[in-house]
Design a protein around this motif. Structure first.
Motif, PDB file in Angstrom:
ATOM      1  N   GLY A  80      11.411  13.344  12.979  1.00  0.00           N
ATOM      2  CA  GLY A  80      12.725  13.460  13.598  1.00  0.00           C
ATOM      3  C   GLY A  80      12.797  14.614  14.571  1.00  0.00           C
ATOM      4  N   ARG A  81      13.585  15.631  14.252  1.00  0.00           N
ATOM      5  CA  ARG A  81      13.780  16.753  15.169  1.00  0.00           C
ATOM      6  C   ARG A  81      12.482  17.527  15.388  1.00  0.00           C
ATOM      7  NH1 ARG A  81      18.665  19.428  11.980  1.00  0.00           N
ATOM      8  NH2 ARG A  81      17.567  18.322  10.287  1.00  0.00           N
ATOM      9  N   THR A  82      12.371  18.088  16.590  1.00  0.00           N
ATOM     10  CA  THR A  82      11.205  18.891  16.947  1.00  0.00           C
ATOM     11  C   THR A  82      11.572  20.364  16.863  1.00  0.00           C
ATOM     12  OG1 THR A  82      10.336  17.173  18.412  1.00  0.00           O
ATOM     13  CG2 THR A  82       9.549  19.423  18.775  1.00  0.00           C
ATOM     14  N   ALA A  83      10.760  21.127  16.155  1.00  0.00           N
ATOM     15  CA  ALA A  83      11.013  22.561  15.991  1.00  0.00           C
ATOM     16  C   ALA A  83      10.437  23.334  17.172  1.00  0.00           C
ATOM     17  CB  ALA A  83      10.391  23.059  14.690  1.00  0.00           C
ATOM     18  N   THR A  84      11.178  24.335  17.610  1.00  0.00           N
ATOM     19  CA  THR A  84      10.725  25.277  18.631  1.00  0.00           C
ATOM     20  C   THR A  84      10.547  26.634  17.967  1.00  0.00           C
ATOM     21  OG1 THR A  84      11.907  24.088  20.361  1.00  0.00           O
ATOM     22  CG2 THR A  84      11.305  26.377  20.831  1.00  0.00           C
ATOM     23  N   TYR A  85       9.453  27.300  18.266  1.00  0.00           N
ATOM     24  CA  TYR A  85       9.197  28.594  17.636  1.00  0.00           C
ATOM     25  C   TYR A  85      10.389  29.533  17.817  1.00  0.00           C
ATOM     26  CZ  TYR A  85       4.195  27.367  17.296  1.00  0.00           C
ATOM     27  OH  TYR A  85       2.993  26.775  16.986  1.00  0.00           O
ATOM     28  N   GLY A  86      10.820  30.134  16.716  1.00  0.00           N
ATOM     29  CA  GLY A  86      11.864  31.150  16.765  1.00  0.00           C
ATOM     30  C   GLY A  86      13.280  30.635  16.781  1.00  0.00           C
ATOM     31  N   GLU A  87      13.479  29.300  16.804  1.00  0.00           N
ATOM     32  CA  GLU A  87      14.819  28.731  16.840  1.00  0.00           C
ATOM     33  C   GLU A  87      15.115  28.026  15.514  1.00  0.00           C
ATOM     34  OE1 GLU A  87      15.417  26.254  20.233  1.00  0.00           O
ATOM     35  OE2 GLU A  87      14.712  27.785  21.658  1.00  0.00           O
ATOM     36  N   ALA A  88      16.211  28.405  14.862  1.00  0.00           N
ATOM     37  CA  ALA A  88      16.558  27.856  13.552  1.00  0.00           C
ATOM     38  C   ALA A  88      16.917  26.373  13.650  1.00  0.00           C
ATOM     39  CB  ALA A  88      17.721  28.632  12.944  1.00  0.00           C
ATOM     40  N   VAL A  89      16.457  25.604  12.670  1.00  0.00           N
ATOM     41  CA  VAL A  89      16.809  24.188  12.530  1.00  0.00           C
ATOM     42  C   VAL A  89      17.730  24.068  11.319  1.00  0.00           C
ATOM     43  CG1 VAL A  89      15.949  21.853  12.143  1.00  0.00           C
ATOM     44  CG2 VAL A  89      14.587  23.477  13.487  1.00  0.00           C
ATOM     45  N   ALA A  90      18.950  23.565  11.511  1.00  0.00           N
ATOM     46  CA  ALA A  90      19.921  23.456  10.413  1.00  0.00           C
ATOM     47  C   ALA A  90      19.533  22.309   9.484  1.00  0.00           C
ATOM     48  CB  ALA A  90      21.320  23.243  10.967  1.00  0.00           C
ATOM     49  N   LEU A  91      19.465  22.603   8.194  1.00  0.00           N
ATOM     50  CA  LEU A  91      19.197  21.590   7.183  1.00  0.00           C
ATOM     51  C   LEU A  91      20.469  21.227   6.434  1.00  0.00           C
ATOM     52  CD1 LEU A  91      15.867  23.146   5.826  1.00  0.00           C
ATOM     53  CD2 LEU A  91      16.144  21.403   7.607  1.00  0.00           C
ATOM     54  N   THR A  92      21.346  22.209   6.233  1.00  0.00           N
ATOM     55  CA  THR A  92      22.712  22.034   5.751  1.00  0.00           C
ATOM     56  C   THR A  92      23.523  23.106   6.480  1.00  0.00           C
ATOM     57  OG1 THR A  92      22.740  23.647   3.941  1.00  0.00           O
ATOM     58  CG2 THR A  92      21.776  21.483   3.450  1.00  0.00           C
ATOM     59  N   PRO A  93      24.851  23.127   6.323  1.00  0.00           N
ATOM     60  CA  PRO A  93      25.620  24.194   6.978  1.00  0.00           C
ATOM     61  C   PRO A  93      25.201  25.606   6.562  1.00  0.00           C
ATOM     62  CG  PRO A  93      27.081  22.415   6.333  1.00  0.00           C
ATOM     63  CD  PRO A  93      25.740  22.097   5.740  1.00  0.00           C
ATOM     64  N   HIS A  94      24.551  25.734   5.391  1.00  0.00           N
ATOM     65  CA  HIS A  94      24.188  27.062   4.905  1.00  0.00           C
ATOM     66  C   HIS A  94      22.685  27.180   4.603  1.00  0.00           C
ATOM     67  CE1 HIS A  94      28.406  28.139   4.614  1.00  0.00           C
ATOM     68  NE2 HIS A  94      28.621  26.984   4.012  1.00  0.00           N
ATOM     69  N   LEU A  95      21.895  26.292   5.155  1.00  0.00           N
ATOM     70  CA  LEU A  95      20.458  26.320   4.912  1.00  0.00           C
ATOM     71  C   LEU A  95      19.739  25.981   6.215  1.00  0.00           C
ATOM     72  CD1 LEU A  95      18.419  26.627   2.481  1.00  0.00           C
ATOM     73  CD2 LEU A  95      18.344  24.121   2.444  1.00  0.00           C
ATOM     74  N   SER A  96      18.797  26.818   6.619  1.00  0.00           N
ATOM     75  CA  SER A  96      18.083  26.585   7.882  1.00  0.00           C
ATOM     76  C   SER A  96      16.606  26.898   7.725  1.00  0.00           C
ATOM     77  CB  SER A  96      18.674  27.452   8.997  1.00  0.00           C
ATOM     78  OG  SER A  96      18.482  28.832   8.719  1.00  0.00           O
ATOM     79  N   ALA A  97      15.807  26.329   8.613  1.00  0.00           N
ATOM     80  CA  ALA A  97      14.365  26.579   8.652  1.00  0.00           C
ATOM     81  C   ALA A  97      13.996  27.028  10.064  1.00  0.00           C
ATOM     82  CB  ALA A  97      13.592  25.320   8.279  1.00  0.00           C
ATOM     83  N   THR A  98      13.213  28.086  10.155  1.00  0.00           N
ATOM     84  CA  THR A  98      12.756  28.589  11.447  1.00  0.00           C
ATOM     85  C   THR A  98      11.236  28.633  11.443  1.00  0.00           C
ATOM     86  OG1 THR A  98      14.734  29.977  11.586  1.00  0.00           O
ATOM     87  CG2 THR A  98      12.958  30.455  13.129  1.00  0.00           C
ATOM     88  N   PHE A  99      10.636  28.059  12.493  1.00  0.00           N
ATOM     89  CA  PHE A  99       9.183  27.989  12.618  1.00  0.00           C
ATOM     90  C   PHE A  99       8.692  29.165  13.474  1.00  0.00           C
ATOM     91  CE2 PHE A  99      10.261  23.950  11.074  1.00  0.00           C
ATOM     92  CZ  PHE A  99       9.145  23.168  10.804  1.00  0.00           C
ATOM     93  N   TYR A 100       7.612  29.805  13.015  1.00  0.00           N
ATOM     94  CA  TYR A 100       6.987  30.911  13.747  1.00  0.00           C
ATOM     95  C   TYR A 100       5.514  30.584  13.968  1.00  0.00           C
ATOM     96  CZ  TYR A 100      11.221  33.484  12.583  1.00  0.00           C
ATOM     97  OH  TYR A 100      12.540  33.875  12.463  1.00  0.00           O
ATOM     98  N   ASP A 101       5.001  30.931  15.133  1.00  0.00           N
ATOM     99  CA  ASP A 101       3.622  30.601  15.494  1.00  0.00           C
ATOM    100  C   ASP A 101       2.653  31.242  14.501  1.00  0.00           C
ATOM    101  OD1 ASP A 101       1.213  30.030  16.725  1.00  0.00           O
ATOM    102  OD2 ASP A 101       1.886  30.581  18.736  1.00  0.00           O
ATOM    103  N   ALA A 102       1.851  30.406  13.823  1.00  0.00           N
ATOM    104  CA  ALA A 102       0.889  30.906  12.839  1.00  0.00           C
ATOM    105  C   ALA A 102      -0.473  31.193  13.462  1.00  0.00           C
ATOM    106  CB  ALA A 102       0.744  29.903  11.687  1.00  0.00           C
ATOM    107  N   GLY A 103      -0.689  30.778  14.719  1.00  0.00           N
ATOM    108  CA  GLY A 103      -1.928  31.094  15.408  1.00  0.00           C
ATOM    109  C   GLY A 103      -3.170  30.471  14.793  1.00  0.00           C
ATOM    110  N   HIS A 104      -3.010  29.392  14.038  1.00  0.00           N
ATOM    111  CA  HIS A 104      -4.133  28.785  13.302  1.00  0.00           C
ATOM    112  C   HIS A 104      -4.767  27.646  14.106  1.00  0.00           C
ATOM    113  CE1 HIS A 104      -6.491  27.205  10.023  1.00  0.00           C
ATOM    114  NE2 HIS A 104      -5.780  26.098   9.958  1.00  0.00           N
ATOM    115  N   ILE A 105      -3.985  26.638  14.435  1.00  0.00           N
ATOM    116  CA  ILE A 105      -4.381  25.604  15.386  1.00  0.00           C
ATOM    117  C   ILE A 105      -3.176  25.355  16.297  1.00  0.00           C
ATOM    118  CG2 ILE A 105      -5.997  24.519  13.785  1.00  0.00           C
ATOM    119  CD1 ILE A 105      -3.929  22.207  13.487  1.00  0.00           C
TER     120      ILE A 105
END
Length: 459
Positions: free
Chosen positions: A139-164
């Motif tokens: 579904g949604r595409t994550a951008t590094y450093g930008e929070a993705v809302a999962l519920t009104p009070h729960l979010s996930a933020t992706f950070y570059d892990a530098g692995h691949i």
């Protein structure tokens, strides 16, 4: 919040963790167990949770041991959303479709033998249709450093892990009482490597779930490793043999191409160096790398934007077709053959090993991790003879193990990443148990857990 563990627990592969928060069930990765035939049954086992109950799958990156069981998850009822970065979405498509093809081929092979013996037929773990159905769940595409809302009070933020390419650490935050935060490291990269940026440090969190693949050792420095690669190639050519490099299709193949190009430009390797990338998957992955320069380190991004292809060599040939691959086995010497799989568990590299392992003038160069039980590990550990396609093949080629190309952070990099996060609780996953215990002894001012499969930790 609570977290349960369903893979890569006191072992290296099969990453799969379930976080329950704000009435949602979040799965972080759903990977394949890798290492040998004895793991086939483990991959087919029940997940330890109901796939239908999962709301969201957060995917850290596209390696098989992190995404390889997603089609099986969908096959068994998952209808939720998969969220990941743009580059990981493309690479995961490639990995899952390739894995489905291999499962189908393996099932066909078993069926032929079963028919002769009058036994029940073996069904694939999942097939191409299952993989295609899994792609529909992205579904949604994550951008590094930008929070993705999962519920009104729960979010996930992706950070570059530098692995691949596209890899991420994921920070999940609950902003409604009881407030809390947790970071899943995914696989962390090693600083100062080609192409990719160094791993980002997310904001601090209460709990960190982190990988420990190389948590008990330091990597060899990169510069000597590159020099050893060049020397191994020139020495092999002087003996009149071929160089076979078992290569992981994503990141390692592109990294080796990058350093071979540099070696030619610096005069360390001949300009006419014949290099064959004999892996349809690695060829496709290289094309995906070219489409996602936004993931590159600044220096390499500037190179690419300036019109220079970091993976282009004067005498590089991509061999997609089977007959092209078979033709490489007629080369007497003077070729660099890069082929999958990196652990030599399948793929075209096994054919090239059969034609070169017995030759004293040839060399095999290992540039990646080799899990226990794999052909690569057997060779690295000094096997004098191996079995390939029913033939006993003596090991006479010169073997090199060059560890400086690792895509994983070593002990000191893992410790530095952990110290920056200052977690109250640390959960160690994705490593051999003895490595985890060694790493745990290095941690200060944090409550350490080393969960077994099926364990639950309230947060």
């Amino acid at each position: 919040m609570k977290i349960s563990f369903h893979g890569a627990d006191r072992e290296v592969t099969g990453s799969c963790h379930l976080l329950e928060a704000q009435g949602k069930r979040l799965l972080i990765d759903c990977g394949m167990y890798q290492g040998g035939r004895d793991l086939d049954d483990e991959n087919a086992e029940a997940f330890g949770f109901d796939p239908k109950s999962i709301d969201v799958l957060l995917l850290t990156h596209a390696h098989l041991d992190h995404c390889g069981r997603i089609p099986l998850l969908v096959k068994r009822g998952f209808t939720g959303e998969i969220i990941t970065t743009a580059a990981t979405r493309e690479l995961a498509r490639l990995v899952m479709l390739d894995a489905a093809r291999l499962h189908e081929e393996d099932a066909e092979r078993h069926a032929r033998h079963a028919a002769r013996r009058g036994e029940a037929q073996h069904r694939p773990l999942y097939d191409t249709l299952d993989a295609l159905n899994a792609l529909d769940r992205f579904g949604r595409t994550a951008t590094y450093g930008e929070a993705v809302a999962l519920t009104p009070h729960l979010s996930a933020t992706f950070y570059d892990a530098g692995h691949i390419l596209g890899s991420a650490s994921i920070r999940i935050e609950q902003t409604q009482a009881p407030r809390g935060s947790i970071i899943f490291s995914g696989d962390l990269g090693y600083s100062g490597r080609a192409i990719l940026r160094n791993p980002q440090i997310p904001p601090p969190a209460d709990t960190v779930v982190m990988e420990t693949t190389y948590g008990d050792r330091l990597h060899k420095a990169l510069a000597p490793s590159i020099e050893e690669l060049y020397t191994a190639i020139t020495d092999t050519f002087a003996r009149g043999g071929n160089v076979v490099i078992p290569t992981f299709a994503m990141e390692r193949a592109q990294e080796i191409l990058y350093y071979l190009r540099e070696g030619i430009e610096k005069g360390r390797l001949q300009r006419s160096l014949p290099v064959f990338l004999d892996s349809p998957m690695a060829i496709s992955a290289t094309e995906i790398f070219r489409r996602h320069a936004e993931c590159y380190a600044p220096k390499d991004y500037a190179m690419f934007e300036g019109g220079k292809d970091p993976f282009k060599l004067p005498a590089l040939r991509f061999t997609r077709q089977t007959d092209e691959s078979m033709a490489l086995n007629r080369l007497v010497g003077g070729a660099v053959i890069m082929a999958g799989s990196g652990m030599c568990t399948g793929g075209r590299v096994r054919h090239h090993l059969r034609h070169n392992l017995w030759r004293e003038d040839s060399s095999i160069i290992f540039v990646g991790y080799a899990a226990r039980g794999t052909l690569a590990r057997l060779l690295i550990d000094g096997a004098k003879q191996v079995t390939l396609f029913g033939d006993n093949v003596p090991v006479r080629a010169k073997l090199y193990t060059i560890n400086g190309f690792s895509a994983h952070a070593d002990r000191d990099e893992l410790l530095a990443w952990h110290r920056a996060l200052r977690p109250r609780r640390t959960v160690l996953v994705h490593g051999d148990e003895q490595v985890m215990q060694s790493f745990a002894a290095q941690l200060k001012d944090t409550e350490v857990h080393v969960p077994a499969k099926g364990d639950v930790i309230p947060l």
